[in-house]
Structures are given as structure tokens and as C-alpha cells.
Design an enzyme around this catalytic site. Structure first.
Site, short mmCIF file in Angstrom:
data_model
loop_
_atom_site.label_atom_id
_atom_site.label_comp_id
_atom_site.label_asym_id
_atom_site.label_seq_id
_atom_site.Cartn_x
_atom_site.Cartn_y
_atom_site.Cartn_z
N CYS A 73 -10.64 0.29 8.30
CA CYS A 73 -10.22 1.65 8.65
C CYS A 73 -10.89 2.70 7.76
O CYS A 73 -11.17 3.81 8.21
CB CYS A 73 -8.71 1.77 8.60
SG CYS A 73 -7.98 1.25 7.03
N GLU A 77 0.83 -1.21 0.00
CA GLU A 77 0.00 0.00 0.00
C GLU A 77 0.87 1.26 0.00
O GLU A 77 0.61 2.22 0.72
CB GLU A 77 -0.92 -0.01 1.24
CG GLU A 77 -1.69 -1.31 1.37
CD GLU A 77 -2.38 -1.45 2.72
OE1 GLU A 77 -2.36 -0.48 3.51
OE2 GLU A 77 -2.93 -2.52 3.00
#
Length: 683
Positions: free
Chosen positions: A412, A316
């Protein structure tokens, strides 16, 4: 250095045609839906167990910890979103639910102040021993942010007292002093939260702890996290981090020496937020220069046109300059939110409108794309091109979802989006002395405490569809006779600005400009207007000169061509290999995309003819009403490829077609299908 202040949310009322649907979703749908998701009540959704973990830790339920090591942070972000919503719209039932969760967190807290359900339930003897992966400090950071927001919106301090007890424990554990551990967070977040905790409590040790965590990063003869991994019996929580590289956590260099955005994108921008905060608090010009350098690297070489960041699906992370793949990038929703937060801090410090442009780009595109129009589906990853059959597991596109998901095991992003939407007011206005800054163009009112007295700003606009903004200024701050300055951002995509001051009976645009000429100045992306009387100041942005003939655009009654932003073609630097020879379409802050729903399959066979004008129409049935664009183009003919032929030496045949484009933020609200932002340009 002196930064501008944000306006308290309780003093802001938003009533805006573009944003109201999202903010209404937060109050009426999203908070309830996410509460149910955290309590595992959504059929077919990934399991959360978040609230149950707290019940088990409090001894009120039996079972084992379930979820990611940072699962508690979902509850924190939900509470923060609830706090922002309560600040603007008091809700007895929501406040009662939030109070109940806060009480539960308090009951799970240990006598020394520690609370983290993963380590309480799973590895109680490992507290603060695995900073690389443990996320204790990251989770506490989100809890602190939520507690500060809840205290400010409700006046209740119980949650603040809970987080302070653990913050005190962290302060007693880490630092440069003898007897303390010389560690730092593996995932940055607590640094910016500690600054907020300092602001609300006045306890300087919280600020000093934040400074320590920033200053120690990347220092020493050996990298802290690599040394931590060498400890006997050190557990591994994330197998993908076995081949750990310090760039991943931005610990490869001292922060003041970092020149390029590296590693995990969310960690990076959260750290940059704290760096900006500390630069202002300590008047640290070297640290601010580092922030400016890092932001410049992101925006000029590592950011997608949609405001997405983090081009690699593996870890990521940022990769290298101009590496911006469209179909298998990551561009996590949380990363764009972090970018907007970083840009907002830089804007407050420098009063430079270029940072508001970045903030706006992220908010209007990637952040909004992360949530469906019903508030119950979410994107974690935000690609710029999707071919659903290729989004298969165990391939380079396995992280890409072709439809929004009900929830995630690692969730998240959904709660981060809701807290961002609920706190939108913090992005709109700022003030310093007797100057009010208009950073985003969102209809509503704000009460702002200037040095000369309180002023009320009422803004009315149909932005982003129209380029006219009416700003009414009144109140003691103006009528007292003191000089009040209205600083209105001039977006980078605007060709200029015209202003008409109140009381002038001339209505044409040129006369308006002359009427305010002596009271105006332009600086760093803002037009500064001296307000010597109450009334309405009319601001109208000009379209860029030299574009296609705007009068040739077609409208269906939704926009007057003289008032609307001009859609235009945008090209990428040729160094962006993925987009060389391609073009996308933007209008104001919005990026547009083609969908299979309107254009059929195989969007990669389309070419846009940029020599012909962009046409526009209003579509009431999409997203509660939106502008839809149409461009002329060509499609590669499928003739001659029947029978499963894979290769041929025949020449390409092109057929005329019309390509329909919708705002990127709204894609995938009409079913699953292909999507593309960048398309080939017909030359």
C-alpha cells in the site's frame, strides 16, 4: 462553515529545486517501476500478482487469486498517481497504459456492478459478509478516488462509470433503511471517497451513504464487528485479529464522542478525513469539534517529531499519550500521508496555519523518507532509530527494515507515496472568494479563479534552505481594481515575518515591513496582504529570537546566513520516556538524523553539546544537493571494554567528536547502517 478550495492540478506548474527531483522520479521512474512490480517483473522483489488477478477475474488468464485481500487497491493508487501526473504532464503512453488497465477492470466487473478480485476468485459467496476483514469497501474507496482523479485530469468517464456501478450496489446494500444491512467498513476509506464522488457527480445519495457509515460507527448495544465474528462459519482472514478489540477500528465509541486517537493509525486518519469532509458539507460543528480534539491529541501527545504516527508495531496502532519509542515504532508511510490529508482538510475548513505546519512536517520528513533517491526502493515502516543487526525476524523489531525494499507483499505504501508526490500541487495553494492562500513554499506558477477574475501566482524560493519567498501576483483579478488578498502562511518555527510590497524602492527589511504595514494583518498563522497592484511581494521569515548566535554558523557558499533558516535544538516533553534527556536538530520543516556512514558505529554512545553552535555545509553528492549539519559532542570511549566485558564499575570516559547530521528524509541512501534522530544531550 465555508472551506477554501484547492486549485486544479492542470492549472499548477511546479518548478522547484527541492521537489522537482521527486516529481520527475514519479514521471520517469516510479510509475514504470511500480507497473512492473504489479506485473511481477522486478527481479528479487516480493510477488504482487495484482494485474494478473484482474486478468483471471476477467476470464483472460487461468490461475488463482494471490496476495492480500486488498491487493486491488495497489492498482487503484497507481491509477490515481498516473491521473495526477497526466494532469500536469500529458503523456500519451502513460494514458494508453492507464486506459488499458481501466478496460481490464471493466471486463472483470460483474453484471451487478461488483468488482473485487479476491471475492470474485476466492469467496464469491461471501461478498459483503466479512466487513471486519474483507476490505471490499476500502478497496472500492481507493478505486473511486482514482476514478475521480482520472476523470478530472483526462475528461474520460469510463472509469468513473465503472466505480459508480459498484458504489450504487453498495448504496443498495447498506444503510439505515428497512431491508438494508446495518454494516460499516472495517477499514475506513470509502467514506472520504464517497464525498469526492458526490462532488464530481452531484448525486447526494453518495454523500448520504458516507454520512451513514460515519454516523453508525460505534453505535448500538453490541459492537458490529464483534457480532459479525460470532456468525457460524465466519472466516478469518487475518489471524492477528482473532482477539479483536473495537478500538482497533475506531468503533469503540460514536465518532463524535471520541477524544483520543486510537487503534490502527491509517484507518483512524482516513476516518478523520471523512469526518472533516462531512462536518463541512453538513455544517456539523459537533463533528468538526471532534476532529479538532482528535488532531490535538495526535499532535500534542501521539505524533513523532518527523510527522510519523502509530507507535506500535503490533497492529500498526496508536497506543497511549507520550508513548513514542524510536527503535521499534511503526510510523507507516500511509499513516503520515493520511495525517497530511487530514491536516489539509482541517486547513481548508478553518484557514488556520497550524494545520499546514502538521501537513508540512509529515510531507518533508516521513513521507519523503519512504522512498529512495532512485525511486525504486521503499520504506513501509519509518523508525527514528535503527540498529541493523537487531532488526531480526520474530523479535519486537521484525517489522523494521534497515534498508529500503524493492516491493512488499502488502504494497500500500509505495503507490500511496507516488500519488502523494504527483498531487503535491493540491497542498500548496487554496483560495476562497478573493483570497489566495499560500500553504507551502514551492516554486512554480498557478492560475487561480477568484471572484474578481483569474490571477496568476508565480512563486520563487529556495525553501526549505532559505527563508525568503518572492510571490508575483498578476492577472485580471488584480488589475480589475478589486481587492485581492494574499494570505501567506507564517510557519510555527518562524519567529516572525517581513513583507516588501511591489513598487516600494526601500530594500532594507525594516523599511519593507513599514511599506506594507497598512495593507497587512496577521491571523491564525497567516499574514494577509492586500494586493492593490500587480507585482512581486517579497516575504521573508524571521528566525526565532534567543537561539544560538546565527552568525557563528559556518556555510560553504550555499546559503547566506542572513537568509537561511536557523538550525536549532529541539527537546521532547519529559513525559516522552524514550527522549527524556535527549535532543534532536531541526531546520525549518526538516528533521535531521545521524548516520553510521558519517559517525561510525554505536550512535547511542554519542552526546550532543548544545552549548556550542550548529555548523552547516552544503553537500552536492547527497540527494542532488542538501544542507548537512555538524554539531560538537562527545563519544563514550571504548577503552577498558576490550575482551568482551559486559559490565564494569569503572567511570565513563568521554572523547571529543564532531557529529554529522543529514535530513531524515535522505537517510539510508548511502548504504545500510545505524541511524538516530534523538541523541543524548551533554549537560
Amino acid at each position: 462553515m465555508r472551506k477554501a478550495k484547492t486549485v486544479e492540478l492542470k492549472n499548477i506548474k511546479i518548478c522547484d529545486g527541492f521537489w522537482d527531483k521527486y516529481r520527475k522520479l514519479v514521471r520517469e521512474e516510479i510509475l514504470d517501476y511500480q507497473w512492473d512490480a504489479m506485473n511481477d517483473r522486478i527481479e528479487g522483489a516480493a510477488k504482487s500478482h495484482c494485474i494478473e488477478n484482474f486478468r483471471i477475474a476477467a476470464g483472460e488468464s487461468r490461475g488463482e487469486f494471490y496476495g492480500a485481500v486488498f491487493q486491488d487497491s495497489d492498482a487503484a493508487k497507481w491509477l490515481e498517481a498516473a491521473a495526477y501526473s497526466l494532469a500536469e504532464h500529458p503523456d500519451e503512453e502513460l494514458e494508453k497504459r492507464a486506459d488499458g488497465l481501466i478496460d481490464l477492470i471493466g471486463r472483470a466487473q460483474r453484471p451487478d456492478g461488483y468488482f473485487n478480485t479476491y471475492f470474485i476468485l476466492k469467496e464469491p459467496e461471501k461478498r459483503f459478509t466479512n466487513l471486519r476483514e474483507g476490505h471490499e469497501l476500502y478497496t472500492l474507496g481507493h478505486m473511486i478516488e482514482a476514478a475521480v482523479a482520472y476523470c478530472q485530469s483526462t475528461g474520460k468517464r469510463k472509469f468513473l462509470d465503472i466505480v459508480r456501478r459498484m458504489a450504487d450496489l453498495v448504496d443498495a446494500t447498506f444503510g439505515p433503511q428497512e431491508g438494508k444491512r446495518q454494516g460499516m467498513p472495517g477499514h475506513q476509506e470509502i467514506e472520504l471517497a464517497l464525498v469526492k464522488l458526490y462532488d464530481v457527480t452531484g448525486e447526494r445519495r453518495y454523500l448520504e451513504l458516507a454520512k451513514y457509515f460515519i454516523d453508525v460507527r460505534g453505535t448500538g448495544k453490541e459492537n458490529y464487528f464483534l457480532e459479525e465474528m460470532k456468525r457460524p462459519g465466519q472466516p478469518r482472514i487475518f489471524p492477528e485479529l482473532d482477539d479483536y478489540r473495537p478500538e482497533y477500528s475506531q468503533s469503540h465509541l460514536p465518532v463524535r464522542e471520541q477524544k483520543t486517537a486510537e487503534g490502527h493509525a491509517v484507518r483512524a486518519v482516513y476516518m478523520y478525513c471523512a469526518m472533516a469532509d462531512l462536518a463541512e458539507k453538513y455544517d456539523d460543528k459537533e463533528l468538526l469539534t471532534a476532529c479538532e480534539t482528535l488532531m490535538d491529541n495526535i499532535v500534542t501527545k501521539r505524533m513523532y517529531v518527523t510527522g510519523g504516527i502509530g507507535s506500535s508495531g503490533i497492529l500498526e496502532r496508536f497506543t497511549t499519550d507520550y508513548d513514542l519509542p524510536n527503535g521499534f515504532n511503526y510510523s507507516e508511510s500511509c499513516a503520515s500521508i493520511g495525517l497530511a490529508l487530514f491536516a489539509r482538510r482541517m486547513l481548508l475548513i478553518t484557514k488556520d496555519g497550524k494545520y499546514a505546519d502538521i501537513m508540512e512536517r509529515a510531507l518533508y520528513n516521513t513521507v519523503l523518507a519512504g522512498i529512495s533517491q532512485d525511486g525504486k526502493r521503499f520504506f513501509y515502516v519509518n523508525p527514528l532509530e535503527v540498529w541493523p543487526p537487531a532488526c531480526m525476524e520474530r523479535t519486537s523489531r521484525e517489522h523494521v527494515k534497515s534498508i529500503r525494499q524493492k516491493w512488499f507483499g502488502v504494497a500500500c505504501c509505495p503507490a500511496n507515496i507516488s500519488r502523494t508526490l504527483a498531487s503535491l500541487g493540491e497542498y500548496i495553494y487554496s483560495y476562497d472568494g478573493n483570497t489566495v492562500y499560500i500553504n507551502l513554499f514551492v516554486s512554480g506558477t498557478a492560475l487561480i479563479p477568484l471572484e474578481s477574475g483569474q490571477v496568476q501566482i508565480s512563486m520563487h524560493t529556495d525553501f526549505p534552505w532559505k527563508r525568503k519567498v518572492e510571490i508575483e501576483v498578476k492577472g485580471a483579478g488584480v488589475s480589475s481594481g478589486a481587492a485581492v488578498t494574499l494570505a501567506v502562511r507564517v510557519p510555527g518555527y518562524a519567529g516572525g515575518v517581513m513583507v516588501l510590497c511591489p513598487g516600494d524602492d526601500k530594500t532594507d527589511e525594516d523599511s519593507g515591513r513599514e511599506a506594507c504595514g497598512e495593507t497587512m494583518r496577521k491571523e491564525k498563522g497567516y499574514v494577509y496582504i492586500s494586493c492593490d497592484r500587480e507585482g512581486t511581494y517579497v516575504v521573508q521569515f524571521e528566525n526565532r529570537p534567543g537561539e544560538a548566535d546565527f552568525k557563528s554558523l559556518l556555510y560553504s557558499g550555499a546559503c547566506d546566513a542572513a537568509l537561511c533558516f536557523e538550525p536549532r535544538f529541539l527537546r521532547a516533553n519529559p513525559e516522552v520516556r524514550e527522549d527524556a534527556g535527549k535532543v534532536c536538530v531541526v531546520c525549518g520543516p526538516l528533521v535531521f538524523a545521524a548516520e553510521e556512514t558519517d559517525n561510525g558505529k554505536n550512535l547511542s554512545a554519542l552526546y550532543i553539546d548544545t552549548s556550542k553552535p550548529i555548523r552547516s555545509r552544503w553537500e552536492e553528492t547527497l540527494a542532488g544537493g542538501t544542507m548537512v549539519l555538524e554539531v560538537s559532542g562527545k563519544r563514550i570511549s571504548q577503552d577498558g571494554w576490550d575482551g568482551g566485558r559486559l559490565y564494569s564499575d569503572m567511570r565513563m570516559k568521554l572523547e571529543d567528536t564532531t557529529i554529522t547530521l543529514v535530513p531524515y528524509a535522505y537517510w539510508n541512501n548511502r548504504g545500510e547502517g545505524e541511524m538516530a534522530v534523538w541523541m543524548k544531550e551533554l549537560v
